[in-house]
Design an enzyme around this catalytic site. Structure first.
Site, PDB file in Angstrom:
ATOM      1  N   ALA A  65       0.525  -1.227  -0.453  1.00 28.59           N
ATOM      2  CA  ALA A  65      -0.564  -0.314   0.102  1.00 28.59           C
ATOM      3  C   ALA A  65       1.593   1.251  -0.073  1.00 28.59           C
ATOM      4  CB  ALA A  65      -0.776  -0.383   0.965  1.00 28.59           C
ATOM      5  N   GLU A 112      -0.400  -9.438  -0.435  1.00 34.77           N
ATOM      6  CA  GLU A 112      -2.461 -10.193  -0.270  1.00 34.77           C
ATOM      7  C   GLU A 112      -2.352 -10.109  -1.275  1.00 34.77           C
ATOM      8  OE1 GLU A 112      -1.874  -6.758   2.832  1.00 34.77           O
ATOM      9  OE2 GLU A 112      -2.876  -7.671   4.229  1.00 34.77           O
TER      10      GLU A 112
HETATM   11  C1  HXC Z   1       5.045   4.390  -0.867  1.00 34.17           C
HETATM   12  C2  HXC Z   1       6.792   3.331  -1.672  1.00 34.17           C
HETATM   13  C3  HXC Z   1       6.549   2.196  -1.343  1.00 34.17           C
HETATM   14  C4  HXC Z   1       5.356   2.291  -0.582  1.00 34.17           C
HETATM   15  C5  HXC Z   1       8.686   2.264  -2.454  1.00 34.17           C
HETATM   16  N1  HXC Z   1       7.950   3.662  -2.580  1.00 34.17           N
HETATM   17  N2  HXC Z   1       7.641   1.513  -1.732  1.00 34.17           N
HETATM   18  N3  HXC Z   1       5.804   4.775  -1.515  1.00 34.17           N
HETATM   19  N4  HXC Z   1       5.048   3.140  -0.671  1.00 34.17           N
HETATM   20  N5  HXC Z   1       5.031   1.134   0.229  1.00 34.17           N
HETATM   21  C6  HXC Z   1       9.239   4.641  -3.620  1.00 34.17           C
HETATM   22  C7  HXC Z   1      10.032   5.134  -2.446  1.00 34.17           C
HETATM   23  O1  HXC Z   1       9.433   5.874  -1.496  1.00 34.17           O
HETATM   24  C8  HXC Z   1      10.788   5.107  -3.811  1.00 34.17           C
HETATM   25  O2  HXC Z   1      10.114   6.927  -4.378  1.00 34.17           O
HETATM   26  C9  HXC Z   1      10.574   4.651  -4.543  1.00 34.17           C
HETATM   27  O3  HXC Z   1       9.196   3.674  -4.309  1.00 34.17           O
HETATM   28  C10 HXC Z   1      11.912   3.214  -4.369  1.00 34.17           C
HETATM   29  O4  HXC Z   1      11.804   2.944  -3.267  1.00 34.17           O
HETATM   30  P1  HXC Z   1      13.107   2.962  -2.862  1.00 34.17           P
HETATM   31  O5  HXC Z   1      12.822   2.592  -0.716  1.00 34.17           O
HETATM   32  O6  HXC Z   1      14.137   4.381  -3.496  1.00 34.17           O
HETATM   33  O7  HXC Z   1      13.861   1.714  -3.150  1.00 34.17           O
HETATM   34  P2  HXC Z   1      15.113   0.510  -2.588  1.00 34.17           P
HETATM   35  O8  HXC Z   1      16.146   1.180  -2.138  1.00 34.17           O
HETATM   36  O9  HXC Z   1      14.947  -0.549  -3.376  1.00 34.17           O
HETATM   37  O10 HXC Z   1      13.871  -0.036  -1.410  1.00 34.17           O
HETATM   38  C11 HXC Z   1      12.976  -0.543  -2.038  1.00 34.17           C
HETATM   39  C12 HXC Z   1      12.002  -1.361  -0.789  1.00 34.17           C
HETATM   40  C13 HXC Z   1      11.596   0.346  -0.054  1.00 34.17           C
HETATM   41  C14 HXC Z   1      12.330  -1.969  -0.252  1.00 34.17           C
HETATM   42  C15 HXC Z   1      10.738  -2.259  -1.330  1.00 34.17           C
HETATM   43  O11 HXC Z   1      10.883   0.662  -0.560  1.00 34.17           O
HETATM   44  C16 HXC Z   1      10.574  -0.357   0.885  1.00 34.17           C
HETATM   45  O12 HXC Z   1      10.862  -0.644   2.646  1.00 34.17           O
HETATM   46  N6  HXC Z   1       9.263   0.193   1.236  1.00 34.17           N
HETATM   47  C17 HXC Z   1       8.235  -0.298   1.497  1.00 34.17           C
HETATM   48  C18 HXC Z   1       8.180  -1.685   2.109  1.00 34.17           C
HETATM   49  C19 HXC Z   1       6.613  -1.484   2.755  1.00 34.17           C
HETATM   50  O13 HXC Z   1       6.601  -0.939   3.981  1.00 34.17           O
HETATM   51  N7  HXC Z   1       5.432  -2.224   2.297  1.00 34.17           N
HETATM   52  C20 HXC Z   1       4.116  -2.685   2.946  1.00 34.17           C
HETATM   53  C21 HXC Z   1       3.003  -0.922   2.847  1.00 34.17           C
HETATM   54  S1  HXC Z   1       2.224  -1.244   3.752  1.00 34.17           S
HETATM   55  P3  HXC Z   1      10.810   8.587  -3.750  1.00 34.17           P
HETATM   56  O14 HXC Z   1       9.918   9.426  -4.380  1.00 34.17           O
HETATM   57  O15 HXC Z   1      10.360   8.333  -2.562  1.00 34.17           O
HETATM   58  O16 HXC Z   1      12.826   7.994  -3.965  1.00 34.17           O
HETATM   59  C22 HXC Z   1       0.486  -1.857   3.611  1.00 34.17           C
HETATM   60  C23 HXC Z   1      -0.575  -2.449   4.322  1.00 34.17           C
HETATM   61  C24 HXC Z   1      -1.513  -3.030   3.410  1.00 34.17           C
HETATM   62  O17 HXC Z   1       1.132  -2.643   1.925  1.00 34.17           O
HETATM   63  C25 HXC Z   1      -2.728  -3.316   4.017  1.00 34.17           C
HETATM   64  C26 HXC Z   1      -3.932  -3.065   2.882  1.00 34.17           C
HETATM   65  C27 HXC Z   1      -5.788  -2.916   3.269  1.00 34.17           C
END
Ligand code: HXC
Length: 258
Positions: A65, A112
């Site tokens: 998300a 999911e």
């Molecule tokens: C918004 C995101 C994002 C996310 C990545 N980006 N994941 N933006 N929401 N979930 C964006 C980053 O901010 C960045 O943009 C660009 O994508 C590239 O990401 P990087 O972090 O620079 O890349 P990298 O270093 O390769 O790391 C990749 C990654 C990391 C490990 C996937 O981005 C990460 O940990 N993302 C979050 C993953 C996460 O926590 N997912 C769960 C979300 S909660 P900018 O512009 O900032 O450079 C969820 C709840 C679901 O899913 C509930 C459903 C109802």
């Protein structure tokens, strides 16, 4: 509908949805959820579409998300808008089979979404995880339920409580993905599986998908009864007559979906 965050295409009997927010690793925001629901609804209504593929890019199926969008949301906003829940309901109850084409990051809501598909093809670079715990929340799109039913309590607890990601081979060993292929082949392989499914009787495919999904919800005795009822029903289909006749005539069946 004009799509901005996904691409919707068809290739013969296969409907293809490609998540397309590369700048955010295909993070699911409200617009993308709406577009996904719209594309799925159109494929559901289109009788020529017999199987759907949902794919991301080689770098990311979806990183979950959109955290930037969620950061400002209150509990009341979440509850009142339903947030993403219409998507999980739509995918989870979609009557046609969905093949997930996974590569790169498959995280949080991305995992999911993948777990709501029916067959998962993963590239060898795929990393799957539920990292919500790292941002102070927990899975909310079915992760605690679907992951636990798939990999068992202890692995699910480890993944959900530590946020640790697993690779494609480990996911395959755990039964979390169906097959692992080289990274350049994940989409073509997913389409291949979808074509194979699309060549079968749509009636039998629909009933079989429903029966397998019920196995996750029902006790064995009720599940067996449910399966039997669906099995009997297929004997009323033209596709059953055609399939068995084609076997005896040593030719390929032509299924009409009736
Ligand atoms: C918004 C995101 C994002 C996310 C990545 N980006 N994941 N933006 N929401 N979930 C964006 C980053 O901010 C960045 O943009 C660009 O994508 C590239 O990401 P990087 O972090 O620079 O890349 P990298 O270093 O390769 O790391 C990749 C990654 C990391 C490990 C996937 O981005 C990460 O940990 N993302 C979050 C993953 C996460 O926590 N997912 C769960 C979300 S909660 P900018 O512009 O900032 O450079 C969820 C709840 C679901 O899913 C509930 C459903 C109802």
């Amino acid at each position: 509908m004009d799509y901005g965050t996904i691409a919707r295409t068809t290739e013969g009997p296969i409907g293809i949805i490609t998540l397309n927010r590369p700048e955010a690793l295909n993070a699911l925001n409200t617009q993308m959820v709406k577009e996904l629901i719209s594309a799925l609804t159109s494929f559901e209504a289109d009788d020529s579409v017999r199987c759907v593929v949902i794919a991301g890019s080689e770098r990311a199926f979806s990183a979950g998300a959109d955290i930037k969008e969620m950061a400002e949301m209150t509990a009341v906003q979440m509850a009142m808008t339903g947030h993403f829940f219409p998507l999980w309901d739509k995918v989870g109850r979609f009557p046609k089979p969905i093949v997930g084409a996974l590569s790169g990051f498959v995280l949080g809501g991305g995992l999911e979404l993948a777990m709501s598909c029916d067959v998962l093809v993963a590239s060898e670079t795929t990393q799957l995880g539920q990292p919500e715990i790292d941002i102070g929340v927990m899975p909310g799109g079915g992760g605690t339920q679907r992951l636990t039913r798939t990999v068992g309590k202890y692995k699910a607890m480890e993944m959900i409580l530590t946020g640790r990601r697993i690779g494609a081979e480990e996911a395959k060993t755990l039964g979390l993905v169906s097959r692992v292929v080289p990274k350049e082949a994940f989409l073509s392989e997913a389409k291949k599986v979808a074509s194979e499914i699309a060549s079968k009787s749509p009636v039998a495919v629909r009933q079989a998908k429903m029966a397998v999904n019920k196995a996750l919800e029902m006790g064995l005795a009720d599940g067996l009864d449910f399966e039997r009822e669906l099995f009997y029903l297929l004997f009323a289909s033209e596709d059953k007559t055609e399939g068995m006749k084609a076997f005896m005539e040593k030719r390929k069946p032509e299924f009409s979906g009736r």
